[in-house]
Design an enzyme around this catalytic site. Structure first.
Site, mmCIF file in Angstrom:
data_model
loop_
_atom_site.group_PDB
_atom_site.id
_atom_site.type_symbol
_atom_site.label_atom_id
_atom_site.label_comp_id
_atom_site.label_asym_id
_atom_site.label_seq_id
_atom_site.Cartn_x
_atom_site.Cartn_y
_atom_site.Cartn_z
ATOM 1 C CG ASP A 27 -2.043 0.968 1.141
ATOM 2 O OD1 ASP A 27 -2.342 1.440 0.025
ATOM 3 O OD2 ASP A 27 -2.642 1.276 2.182
ATOM 4 C CG ASN A 75 -7.265 -2.903 -6.357
ATOM 5 O OD1 ASN A 75 -6.247 -3.591 -6.248
ATOM 6 N ND2 ASN A 75 -7.630 -2.040 -5.412
#
Length: 247
Positions: A27, A75
């Site tokens: 991340d 996503n």
């Protein structure tokens, strides 16, 4: 797959015990780029470099399996151009790094429903898996279009179908039966799960497998994650006492 993992042999230094299986939620690519007034794709490109650094570091340390959360089932909600950029980087990574995987005896595995991707990318992924299938060294697992809740639901459906067909007794369905149906059934149990960028959540990643894993949340943005940061994470794991519910 047991929910009570054994540690790996002693490290090269001769003392600390290594995790057998490490997973990382990678991340911070977007924030890395924003801090530098760069487009998000620049952060993703640097994130690929971090993947190379960390996979090589894990291999050098003797980690048996490394699982990277590359593209979640959520996503797809990102802007179309960013999804396209991510798919392009995945293509590039496979094409440029597959020869090294073959040479270094790395076995590539993919978890998640990657067949939702474009046919050319699916073919590229499956070719890479096939080229490394006979390797018996460290395992690099890429999570593509992966979501843990969907994985568990799919395992439950398969067990329900077996019960309906009479091949298993529903009363015999236990934790081991569920684990055998998961995408990770042939991997070592998860020992250490790392998330970068300071966020403190699992984001639908390896929820079942993380039941007794050690969790480590670090502030480092993924593009800045390197071999030294990875070594620090492994050292933090090695310093913890794991009781698995006991004393």
């Amino acid at each position: 797959m047991s929910s009570r993992p054994a540690t790996a042999p002693v490290s090269a230094g001769g003392s600390a015990l290594l995790p057998r299986h490490v997973a990382i939620i990678m991340d911070g690519n977007g924030r890395w780029a924003k801090k530098r007034h760069l487009p998000r794709i620049a952060g993703h490109r640097q994130g690929v470099e971090a993947v190379r650094r960390v996979t090589r570091a894990a291999r050098a340390m003797g980690i048996e399996a490394l699982t990277l959360y590359a593209f979640s089932s959520e996503n797809w909600r990102r802007p179309e151009d960013e999804v396209s950029d991510l798919m392009g980087l995945l293509r590039l990574f496979i094409r440029t790094d597959i020869d090294e995987m073959v040479r270094e005896n790395v076995r590539l595995r993919v978890i998640g429903d990657y067949r939702r991707f474009s046919p050319d990318l699916v073919a590229l992924v499956e070719d890479a898996i096939a080229r490394t299938a006979a390797n018996d060294g460290p395992i690099l697992v890429i999570a593509l279009n992966y979501g843990a809740q969907a994985e568990i639901a799919a395992a439950a459906r398969r067990l329900a179908e077996k019960a309906r067909d009479g091949t298993i007794d529903p009363a015999m369905i236990d934790e081991a039966a569920i684990e055998a149906e998961l995408d990770t059934s042939d991997l070592p149990p998860l020992d250490l799960l790392i998330r970068t960028s300071g966020e403190i959540r699992l984001s639908n990643f390896l929820l079942w497998q993380a039941a007794y894993a050690e969790l480590l949340f670090v502030d480092t943005l993924w593009p800045d994650f390197d071999a030294a940061t990875f070594a620090d994470a492994v050292a933090a794991f090695s310093s913890r006492q794991r009781r698995f519910g006991g004393l």
